[in-house]
Scaffold this motif. Structure first.
Motif, short mmCIF file in Angstrom:
data_model
loop_
_atom_site.label_atom_id
_atom_site.label_comp_id
_atom_site.label_asym_id
_atom_site.label_seq_id
_atom_site.Cartn_x
_atom_site.Cartn_y
_atom_site.Cartn_z
N ARG A 52 -13.42 -25.89 -13.97
CA ARG A 52 -14.33 -25.81 -13.19
C ARG A 52 -15.42 -24.69 -13.41
N ALA A 53 -14.91 -23.70 -14.09
CA ALA A 53 -15.81 -22.35 -14.57
C ALA A 53 -16.48 -22.68 -15.64
N LEU A 54 -15.94 -23.69 -16.60
CA LEU A 54 -16.75 -24.05 -17.65
C LEU A 54 -17.87 -25.08 -17.27
N GLN A 55 -17.87 -25.93 -16.54
CA GLN A 55 -18.74 -26.69 -15.78
C GLN A 55 -19.81 -25.90 -15.39
N LEU A 56 -19.52 -24.93 -14.58
CA LEU A 56 -20.65 -24.14 -14.01
C LEU A 56 -21.28 -23.41 -15.13
N MET A 57 -20.69 -22.77 -16.06
CA MET A 57 -21.09 -22.04 -16.94
C MET A 57 -22.25 -22.91 -17.92
N MET A 58 -21.90 -24.05 -18.13
CA MET A 58 -22.69 -25.22 -18.78
C MET A 58 -24.05 -25.27 -17.93
N ARG A 59 -24.30 -25.20 -16.75
CA ARG A 59 -25.15 -25.32 -16.08
C ARG A 59 -26.37 -24.38 -16.30
N VAL A 60 -26.01 -23.25 -16.64
CA VAL A 60 -26.96 -22.00 -16.84
C VAL A 60 -27.87 -22.40 -18.29
N PRO A 61 -29.34 -22.48 -17.93
CA PRO A 61 -30.29 -22.61 -18.81
C PRO A 61 -30.25 -22.18 -20.24
N ALA A 62 -29.65 -20.95 -20.51
CA ALA A 62 -29.63 -20.44 -21.57
C ALA A 62 -29.07 -21.36 -22.84
N LYS A 63 -29.24 -21.37 -23.88
CA LYS A 63 -29.06 -22.18 -24.96
C LYS A 63 -27.68 -21.45 -25.49
N ASP A 64 -27.91 -20.23 -25.74
CA ASP A 64 -27.03 -19.18 -26.40
C ASP A 64 -25.97 -18.80 -25.43
N LEU A 65 -24.73 -19.10 -25.31
CA LEU A 65 -23.77 -18.28 -24.37
C LEU A 65 -22.69 -17.61 -25.00
N THR A 66 -22.05 -16.78 -24.22
CA THR A 66 -20.98 -15.97 -24.79
C THR A 66 -19.96 -16.05 -23.81
N LEU A 67 -18.62 -16.54 -24.34
CA LEU A 67 -17.57 -16.94 -23.45
C LEU A 67 -16.53 -15.79 -24.00
N GLU A 68 -16.17 -14.95 -22.77
CA GLU A 68 -15.55 -13.70 -23.11
C GLU A 68 -14.12 -13.81 -22.45
N PHE A 69 -12.81 -13.59 -23.03
CA PHE A 69 -11.74 -13.64 -22.25
C PHE A 69 -11.31 -12.23 -22.02
N GLN A 70 -11.11 -12.11 -20.88
CA GLN A 70 -10.52 -10.60 -20.49
C GLN A 70 -9.16 -10.81 -19.65
N GLY A 71 -8.59 -9.80 -19.42
CA GLY A 71 -7.48 -9.95 -18.41
C GLY A 71 -7.40 -8.73 -17.42
N GLY A 72 -6.31 -8.14 -17.17
CA GLY A 72 -4.95 -8.45 -17.90
C GLY A 72 -4.97 -8.20 -19.30
N GLU A 73 -3.96 -8.74 -19.96
CA GLU A 73 -4.10 -8.86 -21.07
C GLU A 73 -4.36 -10.43 -21.51
N PRO A 74 -5.20 -10.75 -21.99
CA PRO A 74 -5.56 -12.09 -22.29
C PRO A 74 -4.63 -12.78 -23.02
N LEU A 75 -4.21 -12.12 -24.10
CA LEU A 75 -3.10 -12.79 -25.04
C LEU A 75 -1.81 -13.26 -24.58
N LEU A 76 -1.69 -12.67 -23.38
CA LEU A 76 -0.56 -13.37 -22.41
C LEU A 76 -0.62 -14.44 -22.07
N ALA A 77 -1.81 -14.98 -21.85
CA ALA A 77 -2.32 -16.34 -21.25
C ALA A 77 -2.80 -16.97 -22.65
N PHE A 78 -2.07 -16.95 -23.70
CA PHE A 78 -2.72 -17.57 -24.97
C PHE A 78 -2.89 -19.07 -24.96
N GLU A 79 -2.18 -19.98 -24.18
CA GLU A 79 -2.22 -21.23 -23.99
C GLU A 79 -3.42 -21.80 -23.21
N THR A 80 -3.72 -20.92 -22.23
CA THR A 80 -4.92 -21.03 -21.36
C THR A 80 -6.19 -20.77 -22.21
N ILE A 81 -5.94 -19.76 -23.08
CA ILE A 81 -7.28 -19.76 -23.96
C ILE A 81 -7.32 -20.73 -24.84
#
Lengths: 500, 393
Positions: free
Chosen positions: A139-168
């Motif tokens: 759902r978050a990705l779908q929302l992100m793709m609605r933004v008009p900008a062509k160049d988007l940055t996807l940034e993973f934070q946490g907590g410690e994001p690598l503890l959720a490596f499968e989710t990444i």
């Protein structure tokens, strides 16, 4: 052969000039600083503003020509060029084009560290409580793709994001599919502490073209004190991780940021030397985050900020010394502000923009689907203040989230052009509006500038940089422009994680 | 170097453009050729050529029998090389070399008219409509040189005064010489009108660069130099219009007593207002055309403006803008500026002085304009060769 005419022929003969929008302050006893709406400045003798306002400036004088050239004033001989001024204004505000370009996914709150300056991390092994579900990520990705900008940055934070490596992994794969469908260019950054950056994880980052931005607070004694973890070995793990990561994904894809704690304030030189030792060419002497620090010691904020500024100036002086000796080391906050002062361009740094970058430059998707206007907004939420929760991806759509009450309240205080204290400030074009900060520290979105730590800090730093600029030292300006022109890790610093 | 000659025309009723041959060619190849005949020849030997040029008089030969347009009693002809392209003017009897295959400085000369009247113009304008005349010559030239050289200039006069004819020429240039890099000199003023800029840019030649002059950050100074009111506003607005179309632009600044005082401010102005330009050329004064007449207003010894020049170059280069120095010999430049100096003077007007023969950096130096023989700095001198790189750090 045609006739030639004298220079007087080309003057309109009409006396007097009109003022274009500019603001001013006294730089020191002898000099005033005039700054236009587009950030062009003139350092002029004291009394110039008075002369200007009373229309007593000598036409044809060098100062007159210079102020006309910088579009502080105009006369009938230059009236047509207002269109150029409009273009420069549009250029300076072009960071707004395309709306929010940075999308932060908080994939888990779980963390092995228990840093003093972090409000969000949880010490638990239970993956179900604080991890982002695939459904929420989708759902978050779908929302992100609605933004008009062509160049988007996807940034993973946490907590410690690598503890959720499968989710990444899941989110990255899906983000790439959607980006292809929506014709977006995607840049991906993970902000891990590197304790869990195994060779497999790094190989994955290499294959998926993912950059890493980690935390390095200084030498071992400081880093480990700031960032406790079981075994008290955060520093050792970080350095090992940086070296491993550089080998696998390349040095240019590994960045580090530091957080200045109260303890750090005594060690600017040691911190910078640590960055040198680790072969970094830039360091962000990052202003103290007000969350949990300034908030809890509200009345001491001014004092604390003065201490930070002392730290900052010492650090910057040391860095400039290094540059004089030929060492390539940049200070990122100075670089951001110098770009605003010395170039016709904007920066992508969301924490110092007007309109504020919160919500317009960045959106934060929490593990539970809540959407926040900034990383700081999420931190506030962890302190039970949901003022800047824009909505939730599971229940709200794009329009509701971005035009809802929370967003409207935020934006009502988002332009420093219209904030009390900022509206008349000469440094306004170089500064930003930070309603989230002022809400957090002063209980008021609009804020009270004379007691604002944000205002104090930025005015001091900007004026400090102007004193360097006013020296008109060729080598120094050359250093500044070398920083400005080096794009290096700048793209990764659009938003610096408050905790990695 | 000589580029014009003249003689007495016979049977030349309209401009003739053709390719020189000195040796004569087979009959089927003569249609586009202009034959330079220095020995008496038979009418068969001359038939079928586009024209004949000869230093001989008709009475000395049987040349008048040939039914070919001819210039006889030609004053000079040694400069005419095989495959040069010349244009023969019916009225003036001039033979102008308009294209030399060996040169990298060929230009299409499109008009002598100009909307400005710059104090230091090297090619003073004339007030008569010559645009059709030059268009015909240039279209034929393009046909002859297709698929074109590596580089070609467009110059005048002010090319934009051709209006729609310029678009015709640019379209032909793009079609006939698709890989040729084209550099057009213009005062840029007409581009202030969006409709003109639109039609111009819609020709869309990706190899086209416009060279546009700007002499100060102050409108009055610029207008005075180009002798045209509101020229500064028009040029700056024109530059912005062009930028909207992504048109590559070079800014050209001629250095003289009027432009030098605000040169550092101009550099800053260019960066702040015109950061999209691809190149900035700062150019020494060419002492020809109007310049000798306006010497008192214009002349300043280059050694006297090195401070301003260094500051301007520094301002532009640290900001990442491409900057070059044209028409300035090394001996007049501070050594810090040498690396920005380019060999820019067209081969046909480039000279060195006798003093230069014993100069140690002659190879790298751009030399002087031929016209500098009339007016130049007294500081022209031979320099020692550069020191060999040191073996110890």
């Amino acid at each position: 052969m045609r006739q030639f005419y004298t220079i007087e022929t080309y003057q309109s003969g009409k006396a007097g000039h009109a003022l274009l929008p500019f603001r001013f302050l006294r730089l020191d006893h002898d000099r005033e600083l005039l700054v236009t709406d587009v950030g062009e400045y003139a350092i002029v003798p004291t009394g110039t503003t008075d002369t200007l306002v009373h229309n007593r400036l000598e036409p044809g004088s060098t100062l007159y020509k210079t102020l006309k050239s910088k579009q502080v004033i105009y006369d009938t001989d230059s009236a047509l060029l207002l269109d150029v001024l409009a273009t420069k204004y549009r250029t300076k505000k072009s960071f707004l084009n395309g709306f929010a370009k940075l999308h932060i996914f908080v994939v888990t709150l779980r963390c092995d560290h228990s840093c003093h300056y972090c409000q969000v991390s949880r010490q638990t092994a239970d993956r179900t409580l604080y991890d982002m579900s695939p459904e929420i990520a989708e759902r978050a990705l779908q929302l992100m793709m609605r933004v008009p900008a062509k160049d988007l940055t996807l940034e993973f934070q946490g907590g410690e994001p690598l503890l959720a490596f499968e989710t990444i992994k899941y989110t990255v794969a899906r983000a790439k599919e959607l980006a292809a469908q929506h014709d977006k260019n995607l840049q991906i950054v993970i902000c891990p502490n590197l304790a869990f950056a195994s060779h497999d994880v790094l190989a994955y980052c290499r294959d998926e073209n993912i950059k890493l931005s980690t935390s390095l607070d200084g030498p071992a004694f400081l880093h480990n004190a700031n960032r406790p973890r079981p075994g008290n070995n955060s520093y050792e793990l970080t350095i090992e991780g940086i070296n491993r990561a550089r080998e696998v994904i390349g040095s240019q894809n590994v960045a580090a940021v530091m957080t200045t704690t109260r303890r750090s304030l005594d060690y600017p030189i040691e911190i910078i030397d640590e960055y040198r030792r680790q072969e970094f060419h830039s360091i962000f002497l990052r202003p103290i985050s007000p969350y949990g620090f300034a908030v809890k010691s509200k009345h001491r904020t001014g004092y604390e900020m003065a201490r930070f500024l002392d730290f900052y100036k010492k650090g910057l002086a040391y860095i400039l010394d290094l540059n004089r000796q030929g060492v390539n080391m940049q200070e990122v906050y100075a670089k951001i502000i110098l770009t605003k002062i010395l170039t016709p361009y904007p920066t992508g740094y969301v924490d110092l923009q007007s309109p504020t970058g919160s919500g317009t430059g960045v959106l934060v998707y929490n593990y539970n689907g809540a959407v926040y206007a900034s990383d700081e907004s999420r931190m506030l939420a962890e302190m039970n203040d949901e003022s800047f929760r824009l909505g939730n991806v599971m229940t709200d759509d794009y329009r509701t989230i971005l035009t809802g009450t929370a967003m409207q309240r935020l934006l009502s205080a988002s332009c420093n052009e219209a904030l009390p204290g900022c509206a008349d400030c000469a440094l306004q074009p170089y500064c930003g509006a930070d309603p989230v900060f002022h809400h957090a520290t002063q209980g008021d979105l609009f804020g009270h500038r004379p007691t604002s730590g944000f205002c104090f800090k930025n005015m001091e730093i900007i004026k400090h940089l102007f004193r360097f600029i006013a020296e008109d030292d060729r080598d120094l300006l050359r250093t500044f422009f070398t920083w400005i022109r080096d794009q290096g890790h700048t793209d990764m610093l659009a938003e610096v994680p408050t905790c990695a | 170097m000589r580029l014009t000659t003249a003689g007495i025309p016979v049977g030349v009723t309209s401009p003739v453009v053709g390719r020189i041959t000195r040796l004569g060619v087979a009959e089927e190849e003569r249609r586009e050729r202009i034959y330079v005949v220095t020995q008496p020849a038979t009418s068969e030997e001359l038939s079928g050529y586009r024209a004949v040029l000869t230093p001989l008089k008709p009475t000395e030969t049987s040349l008048s029998d040939a039914l070919v347009p001819m210039i006889h009693s030609l004053r000079d002809n040694d400069h005419l090389r095989d495959n040069d392209i010349v244009a023969i003017q019916p009225t003036s009897s001039f033979v102008r070399t308009i294209y030399r295959p060996d040169s990298s400085h060929n230009s299409l000369f499109v008009t002598e008219r100009c909307s400005s009247n710059c104090l230091m113009c090297s090619q003073p304008p004339k007030d008569r409509d010559d645009t059709d005349h030059f268009l015909a010559i240039n279209l034929e030239l393009l046909r002859l040189i297709a698929p074109g050289p590596e580089y070609l200039g467009i110059t005048g006069g002010e090319p934009t005064l051709l209006g729609a004819k310029l678009l015709t020429l640019l379209t032909r240039l793009k079609d006939d010489c698709p890989d040729t890099r084209v550099h057009m000199l213009t005062n840029g003023r007409l581009f202030a009108w969006p409709a003109f800029t639109r039609s111009f840019c819609e020709v869309h030649n990706p190899n086209l660069v416009l060279g546009i002059p700007l002499y100060a950050d102050d409108p009055i100074i610029h207008d005075y130099v180009v002798q045209a009111k509101h020229a500064f506003d028009q040029t700056v607005l024109g530059l912005h219009q062009l930028a909207r179309w992504g048109q590559p632009i070079e800014i050209r600044v001629v250095l003289h007593k009027i432009s030098v005082p605000r040169l550092p401010q101009l550099a800053e102005y260019i960066y702040r207002n015109l950061p999209f330009v691809t190149h900035v050329a700062l150019m020494g004064l060419e002492p020809t055309g109007y310049t000798p007449r306006n010497k008192e207003k214009l002349w300043i010894d280059p050694t006297e403006y090195q401070g301003e020049l260094e500051q301007a170059v520094e301002t532009l280069s640290v900001r990442g803008m491409n900057v070059s120095l044209y028409n300035l010999p090394f001996c007049l430049l501070r050594p810090s500026l040498w690396k920005f100096a380019r060999k820019s003077i067209s081969d046909w007007k480039n000279v060195f002085f006798q003093e230069c023969e014993r100069c140690g950096v002659l190879e790298q130096c751009g030399g002087l304009f031929q016209s500098a023989e009339r007016l130049h700095s007294p500081h022209i001198k031979a320099l020692p060769p550069p020191a060999p790189p040191s073996l110890v750090a």
